[in-house]
Design a protein around this motif. Structure first.
Motif, PDB file in Angstrom:
ATOM      1  N   MET A   1       0.825  -1.179   0.000  1.00 22.40           N
ATOM      2  CA  MET A   1       0.000   0.000   0.000  1.00 22.40           C
ATOM      3  C   MET A   1       0.877   1.253   0.000  1.00 22.40           C
ATOM      4  O   MET A   1       0.593   2.191  -0.739  1.00 22.40           O
ATOM      5  CB  MET A   1      -0.925  -0.001   1.221  1.00 22.40           C
ATOM      6  N   ARG A   2       1.912   1.239   0.826  1.00 23.76           N
ATOM      7  CA  ARG A   2       2.815   2.397   0.891  1.00 23.76           C
ATOM      8  C   ARG A   2       3.370   2.736  -0.481  1.00 23.76           C
ATOM      9  O   ARG A   2       3.332   3.894  -0.910  1.00 23.76           O
ATOM     10  CB  ARG A   2       3.952   2.105   1.867  1.00 23.76           C
ATOM     11  N   ASP A   3       3.856   1.742  -1.179  1.00 26.21           N
ATOM     12  CA  ASP A   3       4.468   1.976  -2.484  1.00 26.21           C
ATOM     13  C   ASP A   3       3.455   2.479  -3.509  1.00 26.21           C
ATOM     14  O   ASP A   3       3.761   3.359  -4.319  1.00 26.21           O
ATOM     15  CB  ASP A   3       5.141   0.701  -2.990  1.00 26.21           C
ATOM     16  N   LYS A   4       2.244   1.943  -3.469  1.00 24.68           N
ATOM     17  CA  LYS A   4       1.196   2.383  -4.399  1.00 24.68           C
ATOM     18  C   LYS A   4       0.825   3.843  -4.141  1.00 24.68           C
ATOM     19  O   LYS A   4       0.670   4.628  -5.075  1.00 24.68           O
ATOM     20  CB  LYS A   4      -0.051   1.514  -4.267  1.00 24.68           C
ATOM     21  N   LEU A   5       0.680   4.201  -2.874  1.00 19.73           N
ATOM     22  CA  LEU A   5       0.342   5.583  -2.538  1.00 19.73           C
ATOM     23  C   LEU A   5       1.443   6.545  -2.968  1.00 19.73           C
ATOM     24  O   LEU A   5       1.166   7.610  -3.523  1.00 19.73           O
ATOM     25  CB  LEU A   5       0.075   5.713  -1.039  1.00 19.73           C
ATOM     26  N   LYS A   6       2.689   6.170  -2.709  1.00 17.30           N
ATOM     27  CA  LYS A   6       3.813   7.024  -3.115  1.00 17.30           C
ATOM     28  C   LYS A   6       3.867   7.166  -4.635  1.00 17.30           C
ATOM     29  O   LYS A   6       4.137   8.244  -5.154  1.00 17.30           O
ATOM     30  CB  LYS A   6       5.129   6.461  -2.581  1.00 17.30           C
ATOM     31  N   ALA A   7       3.609   6.067  -5.344  1.00 18.13           N
ATOM     32  CA  ALA A   7       3.640   6.098  -6.804  1.00 18.13           C
ATOM     33  C   ALA A   7       2.575   7.028  -7.376  1.00 18.13           C
ATOM     34  O   ALA A   7       2.750   7.581  -8.458  1.00 18.13           O
ATOM     35  CB  ALA A   7       3.447   4.685  -7.359  1.00 18.13           C
ATOM     36  N   GLN A   8       1.499   7.239  -6.626  1.00 16.84           N
ATOM     37  CA  GLN A   8       0.425   8.139  -7.056  1.00 16.84           C
ATOM     38  C   GLN A   8       0.683   9.584  -6.625  1.00 16.84           C
ATOM     39  O   GLN A   8      -0.147  10.454  -6.842  1.00 16.84           O
ATOM     40  CB  GLN A   8      -0.908   7.665  -6.482  1.00 16.84           C
ATOM     41  N   GLY A   9       1.837   9.820  -5.990  1.00 18.35           N
ATOM     42  CA  GLY A   9       2.201  11.167  -5.592  1.00 18.35           C
ATOM     43  C   GLY A   9       1.692  11.601  -4.231  1.00 18.35           C
ATOM     44  O   GLY A   9       1.758  12.779  -3.885  1.00 18.35           O
ATOM     45  N   ASN A  10       1.185  10.662  -3.453  1.00 23.11           N
ATOM     46  CA  ASN A  10       0.700  10.976  -2.116  1.00 23.11           C
ATOM     47  C   ASN A  10       1.850  11.074  -1.115  1.00 23.11           C
ATOM     48  O   ASN A  10       2.892  10.453  -1.297  1.00 23.11           O
ATOM     49  CB  ASN A  10      -0.281   9.899  -1.637  1.00 23.11           C
ATOM     50  N   ILE A  11       1.632  11.831  -0.063  1.00 24.24           N
ATOM     51  CA  ILE A  11       2.595  11.914   1.028  1.00 24.24           C
ATOM     52  C   ILE A  11       2.375  10.704   1.918  1.00 24.24           C
ATOM     53  O   ILE A  11       1.253  10.429   2.349  1.00 24.24           O
ATOM     54  CB  ILE A  11       2.408  13.210   1.824  1.00 24.24           C
ATOM     55  N   VAL A  12       3.448   9.978   2.199  1.00 28.85           N
ATOM     56  CA  VAL A  12       3.348   8.761   2.997  1.00 28.85           C
ATOM     57  C   VAL A  12       4.427   8.764   4.061  1.00 28.85           C
ATOM     58  O   VAL A  12       5.600   8.973   3.764  1.00 28.85           O
ATOM     59  CB  VAL A  12       3.520   7.495   2.116  1.00 28.85           C
ATOM     60  N   TRP A  13       4.007   8.576   5.282  1.00 26.76           N
ATOM     61  CA  TRP A  13       4.949   8.338   6.375  1.00 26.76           C
ATOM     62  C   TRP A  13       4.779   6.881   6.762  1.00 26.76           C
ATOM     63  O   TRP A  13       3.677   6.434   7.061  1.00 26.76           O
ATOM     64  CB  TRP A  13       4.641   9.216   7.572  1.00 26.76           C
ATOM     65  N   TYR A  14       5.867   6.128   6.759  1.00 26.50           N
ATOM     66  CA  TYR A  14       5.829   4.700   7.062  1.00 26.50           C
ATOM     67  C   TYR A  14       6.654   4.454   8.317  1.00 26.50           C
ATOM     68  O   TYR A  14       7.826   4.795   8.366  1.00 26.50           O
ATOM     69  CB  TYR A  14       6.395   3.905   5.884  1.00 26.50           C
ATOM     70  N   LEU A  15       6.014   3.904   9.338  1.00 30.22           N
ATOM     71  CA  LEU A  15       6.704   3.598  10.585  1.00 30.22           C
ATOM     72  C   LEU A  15       6.788   2.092  10.756  1.00 30.22           C
ATOM     73  O   LEU A  15       5.799   1.391  10.570  1.00 30.22           O
ATOM     74  CB  LEU A  15       5.953   4.187  11.787  1.00 30.22           C
ATOM     75  N   GLU A  16       7.970   1.634  11.124  1.00 28.89           N
ATOM     76  CA  GLU A  16       8.166   0.204  11.358  1.00 28.89           C
ATOM     77  C   GLU A  16       9.035   0.042  12.598  1.00 28.89           C
ATOM     78  O   GLU A  16      10.098   0.649  12.694  1.00 28.89           O
ATOM     79  CB  GLU A  16       8.857  -0.440  10.161  1.00 28.89           C
ATOM     80  N   ALA A  17       8.560  -0.754  13.531  1.00 32.32           N
ATOM     81  CA  ALA A  17       9.348  -1.063  14.727  1.00 32.32           C
ATOM     82  C   ALA A  17      10.065  -2.381  14.473  1.00 32.32           C
ATOM     83  O   ALA A  17       9.431  -3.414  14.259  1.00 32.32           O
ATOM     84  CB  ALA A  17       8.443  -1.159  15.953  1.00 32.32           C
ATOM     85  N   LYS A  18      11.364  -2.345  14.480  1.00 33.31           N
ATOM     86  CA  LYS A  18      12.153  -3.545  14.152  1.00 33.31           C
ATOM     87  C   LYS A  18      11.984  -4.653  15.197  1.00 33.31           C
ATOM     88  O   LYS A  18      12.238  -5.814  14.894  1.00 33.31           O
ATOM     89  CB  LYS A  18      13.642  -3.191  14.040  1.00 33.31           C
TER      90      LYS A  18
END
Length: 47
Positions: free
Chosen positions: A1-18
């Motif tokens: 989903m993150r990649d699709k949103l970014k590809a459409q020009g949307n602002i995306v903040w992605y948080l991941e806890a390792k």
């Protein structure tokens, strides 16, 4: 989903806890996620 949103020009903040799986349960990670949501709102919704 993150990649699709970014590809459409949307602002995306992605948080991941390792050190966690899906979601945030450990207090330091929950605190960081909450602060990130506040900062996102301040940056993109309030101004």
């Amino acid at each position: 989903m993150r990649d699709k949103l970014k590809a459409q020009g949307n602002i995306v903040w992605y948080l991941e806890a390792k050190d966690e799986g899906h979601g945030f349960r450990k207090k330091p990670n929950v605190d960081f996620q909450r602060l990130a949501v506040i900062k996102f709102m301040e940056t993109y919704l309030i101004n």
